[in-house]
Design a protein around this motif. Structure first.
Motif, PDB file in Angstrom:
ATOM      1  N   VAL A   1     -79.427 -55.977  17.442  1.00  0.00           N
ATOM      2  CA  VAL A   1     -80.488 -56.963  17.261  1.00  0.00           C
ATOM      3  C   VAL A   1     -80.402 -57.981  18.395  1.00  0.00           C
ATOM      4  N   THR A   2     -81.566 -58.479  18.795  1.00  0.00           N
ATOM      5  CA  THR A   2     -81.583 -59.507  19.821  1.00  0.00           C
ATOM      6  C   THR A   2     -81.087 -60.818  19.191  1.00  0.00           C
ATOM      7  N   PRO A   3     -80.591 -61.732  19.999  1.00  0.00           N
ATOM      8  CA  PRO A   3     -80.171 -63.026  19.455  1.00  0.00           C
ATOM      9  C   PRO A   3     -81.311 -63.742  18.719  1.00  0.00           C
ATOM     10  N   GLU A   4     -82.539 -63.604  19.225  1.00  0.00           N
ATOM     11  CA  GLU A   4     -83.692 -64.250  18.588  1.00  0.00           C
ATOM     12  C   GLU A   4     -83.951 -63.666  17.196  1.00  0.00           C
ATOM     13  N   PHE A   5     -83.814 -62.353  17.082  1.00  0.00           N
ATOM     14  CA  PHE A   5     -84.001 -61.677  15.799  1.00  0.00           C
ATOM     15  C   PHE A   5     -82.963 -62.176  14.795  1.00  0.00           C
ATOM     16  N   ASP A   6     -81.707 -62.198  15.231  1.00  0.00           N
ATOM     17  CA  ASP A   6     -80.613 -62.661  14.374  1.00  0.00           C
ATOM     18  C   ASP A   6     -80.817 -64.113  13.964  1.00  0.00           C
ATOM     19  N   LYS A   7     -81.187 -64.960  14.914  1.00  0.00           N
ATOM     20  CA  LYS A   7     -81.408 -66.381  14.627  1.00  0.00           C
ATOM     21  C   LYS A   7     -82.548 -66.565  13.630  1.00  0.00           C
ATOM     22  N   THR A   8     -83.622 -65.802  13.795  1.00  0.00           N
ATOM     23  CA  THR A   8     -84.771 -65.911  12.900  1.00  0.00           C
ATOM     24  C   THR A   8     -84.391 -65.532  11.473  1.00  0.00           C
ATOM     25  N   LEU A   9     -83.647 -64.444  11.315  1.00  0.00           N
ATOM     26  CA  LEU A   9     -83.226 -64.042   9.965  1.00  0.00           C
ATOM     27  C   LEU A   9     -82.306 -65.079   9.335  1.00  0.00           C
ATOM     28  N   ASN A  10     -81.399 -65.642  10.139  1.00  0.00           N
ATOM     29  CA  ASN A  10     -80.507 -66.676   9.612  1.00  0.00           C
ATOM     30  C   ASN A  10     -81.271 -67.941   9.225  1.00  0.00           C
ATOM     31  N   GLU A  11     -82.256 -68.336  10.036  1.00  0.00           N
ATOM     32  CA  GLU A  11     -83.079 -69.500   9.704  1.00  0.00           C
ATOM     33  C   GLU A  11     -83.902 -69.246   8.442  1.00  0.00           C
ATOM     34  N   ALA A  12     -84.410 -68.035   8.312  1.00  0.00           N
ATOM     35  CA  ALA A  12     -85.180 -67.685   7.113  1.00  0.00           C
ATOM     36  C   ALA A  12     -84.301 -67.776   5.873  1.00  0.00           C
ATOM     37  N   GLU A  13     -83.076 -67.284   5.991  1.00  0.00           N
ATOM     38  CA  GLU A  13     -82.149 -67.358   4.856  1.00  0.00           C
ATOM     39  C   GLU A  13     -81.868 -68.814   4.482  1.00  0.00           C
TER      40      GLU A  13
END
Length: 124
Positions: free
Chosen positions: A86-98
């Motif tokens: 996963v790209t860092p942006e993808f990972d960051k987005t999922l973590n922010e959503a959580e």
């Protein structure tokens, strides 16, 4: 991100994003893959919301697909079969959503508790 905290539609979208990444021979699952997967969900919330905003969901999906087609392709021995990152942006987005979901649940619980307290006081 904890999978047990996700809805089935969200899990499906993430899995579809991974599949799209593999189908297009990309090495990294990006936000574009996720957006495409969300737009591709039959009877999904996202395409309906997009349409209600006056945006052509199918047109947007085609535009996102065009962006995915521009991503570098990796094939041959340099890429393990069905393995993607996963790209860092993808990972960051999922973590922010959580985080946002957890925050929303805390606020909702607090509000319900306060409403219950007010109801109890008013009915005495």
């Amino acid at each position: 991100m904890k999978a047990d905290k996700l809805t089935q539609k969200t899990i499906d979208a993430i899995q579809n994003a991974q599949s799209i990444c593999i189908d297009y021979q990309n090495q990294n699952v990006s936000l574009e893959h996720l957006v495409y997967a969300l737009l591709d969900q039959e009877n999904g919330l996202i395409p309906n919301l997009i349409e209600k905003m006056g945006v052509d969901a199918q047109g947007l999906k085609k535009a996102v697909e065009a962006e995915i087609e521009k991503f570098p392709k990796v094939s041959g021995s340099g890429r393990p079969k069905d393995q993607v990152y996963v790209t860092p942006e993808f990972d960051k987005t999922l973590n922010e959503a959580e985080y946002l979901v957890q925050h929303y649940i805390r606020v909702l619980k607090k509000t319900c508790k306060q409403a219950l307290t007010c109801t109890t006081i008013l009915t005495q």
